[in-house]
Motif scaffolding. Structure first.
Motif, PDB file in Angstrom:
ATOM      1  N   GLN A 187      -6.087   0.005 -10.117  1.00  7.69           N
ATOM      2  CA  GLN A 187      -4.830   0.567  -9.585  1.00  7.69           C
ATOM      3  C   GLN A 187      -5.092   1.719  -8.619  1.00  7.69           C
ATOM      4  OE1 GLN A 187      -2.505   1.236 -13.302  1.00  7.69           O
ATOM      5  NE2 GLN A 187      -0.934   0.078 -12.228  1.00  7.69           N
ATOM      6  N   GLN A 238       7.977  -1.110  -6.737  1.00  8.66           N
ATOM      7  CA  GLN A 238       7.932  -0.501  -8.070  1.00  8.66           C
ATOM      8  C   GLN A 238       7.125  -1.375  -9.031  1.00  8.66           C
ATOM      9  OE1 GLN A 238       8.868   2.688  -8.682  1.00  8.66           O
ATOM     10  NE2 GLN A 238       7.732   2.246 -10.569  1.00  8.66           N
ATOM     11  N   LYS A 242       3.544  -0.824  -8.330  1.00  8.90           N
ATOM     12  CA  LYS A 242       3.080   0.468  -8.853  1.00  8.90           C
ATOM     13  C   LYS A 242       2.884   0.389 -10.367  1.00  8.90           C
ATOM     14  CE  LYS A 242       5.174   3.227  -5.248  1.00  8.90           C
ATOM     15  NZ  LYS A 242       6.306   4.051  -4.837  1.00  8.90           N
ATOM     16  N   ASN A 243       3.749  -0.354 -11.044  1.00 12.62           N
ATOM     17  CA  ASN A 243       3.611  -0.490 -12.506  1.00 12.62           C
ATOM     18  C   ASN A 243       2.356  -1.289 -12.863  1.00 12.62           C
ATOM     19  OD1 ASN A 243       6.019   0.838 -12.685  1.00 12.62           O
ATOM     20  ND2 ASN A 243       7.235  -0.989 -13.127  1.00 12.62           N
ATOM     21  N   THR A 274      -2.705   1.632  -2.843  1.00 10.70           N
ATOM     22  CA  THR A 274      -1.586   2.548  -2.643  1.00 10.70           C
ATOM     23  C   THR A 274      -0.379   1.755  -2.173  1.00 10.70           C
ATOM     24  OG1 THR A 274      -3.177   4.182  -1.878  1.00 10.70           O
ATOM     25  CG2 THR A 274      -0.870   4.620  -1.345  1.00 10.70           C
ATOM     26  N   PHE A 275       0.721   1.868  -2.906  1.00 11.02           N
ATOM     27  CA  PHE A 275       1.943   1.151  -2.518  1.00 11.02           C
ATOM     28  C   PHE A 275       2.851   2.083  -1.714  1.00 11.02           C
ATOM     29  CE2 PHE A 275       0.433  -1.397  -6.004  1.00 11.02           C
ATOM     30  CZ  PHE A 275       0.711  -2.689  -5.574  1.00 11.02           C
ATOM     31  N   GLU A 276       3.319   1.591  -0.578  1.00 10.68           N
ATOM     32  CA  GLU A 276       4.228   2.401   0.229  1.00 10.68           C
ATOM     33  C   GLU A 276       5.246   1.528   0.929  1.00 10.68           C
ATOM     34  OE1 GLU A 276       3.031   5.679   3.168  1.00 10.68           O
ATOM     35  OE2 GLU A 276       1.706   5.929   1.439  1.00 10.68           O
TER      36      GLU A 276
END
Ligand SMILES: C[S@@+](CC[C@H](N)C(=O)[O-])C[C@H]1O[C@@H](n2cnc3c(N)ncnc32)[C@H](O)[C@@H]1O
Length: 261
Positions: A181, A139, A142-143, A185-187
């Motif tokens: 950003q 998170q 992603k921020n 990609t964050f996963e």
């Protein structure tokens, strides 16, 4: 009432077994202080007053179980950490190709964004997958908002080009610009599960396997080897190496490896 964080042998074994099963991290007797500190923090936050109550809580609540796993992973990271690997890639790689890069165990994203801003500054075309087992770290990635002390090692021209400085109550923070950003990609991905997203040109898996035992490291290295394209690069942390692990990589620089073409 002050929480009681004395932990007995059976409780230590139970909690460390859960951590090992879920993340591969070994919290043996030498890590008792760390385990107690992390459990104490969760107990404080959940208002639990004994370790046995906390164990009961994580047995009954999937959310707190996840928070516990989150709390026991060591997330320390910062921008431009161990940057020799990225400098090597910038010198070595062909700019005409579009590169697929994986920051496996990305923590809160500083590694992925450090690579991204340098690749952008050097006109590479690329995309980056950033994965971690910790929801809270993902998170944060992603921020894309970071305290200013995390960017101390970022050269000023890069800082001014790719980060926005916060204002008012955000004055001690920077934010990664949207153009950066959108390349990352964050996963969520647990390295123990042996899954991958794709085939990659470059994989960074730094400062995480140090917490694993040899069989787990072997499993993770095998999996990441298969996730690399022929000729792809693989990096572990500067204080790590693949000694004691069977592999087909050639060693191209300290903690840096290459799969055969
Ligand atoms: C110390 S940080 C490393 C961050 C970054 N790679 C660096 O070198 O600065 C280690 C990260 O590994 C993650 N981690 C631990 N076990 C994991 C697993 N089994 N699968 C994926 N990530 C894991 C932790 O959540 C933590 O964010």
């Amino acid at each position: 009432m002050e929480p009681e964080t004395k932990i007995n042998v059976a409780q230590h074994q139970k909690l460390s077994k859960i951590v090992y099963k879920e993340s591969g991290i070994v919290l043996n007797e030498k890590k008792t202080t760390l385990l107690i500190a992390r459990v104490a923090k969760r107990m404080r936050l959940t208002g639990t007053t004994s370790v046995s109550d906390y164990i009961r809580l994580i047995s009954n609540s999937q959310d707190e179980y996840n928070e516990f796993i989150d709390a026991t992973t060591t997330n320390h990271t910062f921008f431009f950490r161990e940057n020799k690997h990225c400098e090597y890639l910038i010198k070595t790689l062909d700019k005409k190709r579009t590169l697929k890069i994986w920051s496996a165990a990305s923590s809160s994203g500083e590694e992925a964004f450090s690579i991204a801003v340098q690749m952008l500054a050097n006109s590479f075309s690329f995309s980056i997958y950033a994965s971690d087992v910790s929801n809270s770290m993902l998170q944060k990635g992603k921020n894309g908002i970071y305290p200013k002390e995390r960017v101390q090692k970022v050269p000023l021209p890069i800082l001014h080009t790719y980060f926005q400085s916060g204002k008012g109550k955000w004055q001690d923070y920077v934010k990664v610009k949207p153009a950066v950003q959108q390349l990352v990609t964050f996963e969520k991905l647990n390295l123990l599960e042996g899954k991958t997203f794709d085939k990659f040109d470059i994989i960074f898996c730094r400062n995480v396997m140090i917490y694993f035992d040899t069989p787990t490291r072997q499993k993770v290295v095998n999996n990441l080897y298969h996730a690399l394209k022929p000729g792809g690069y693989f990096f572990v942390g500067m204080s790590e190496n693949l000694r004691g692990i069977k592999h087909d990589f050639s060693n191209v620089l300290p903690s840096g490896y290459k799969k055969k073409d």
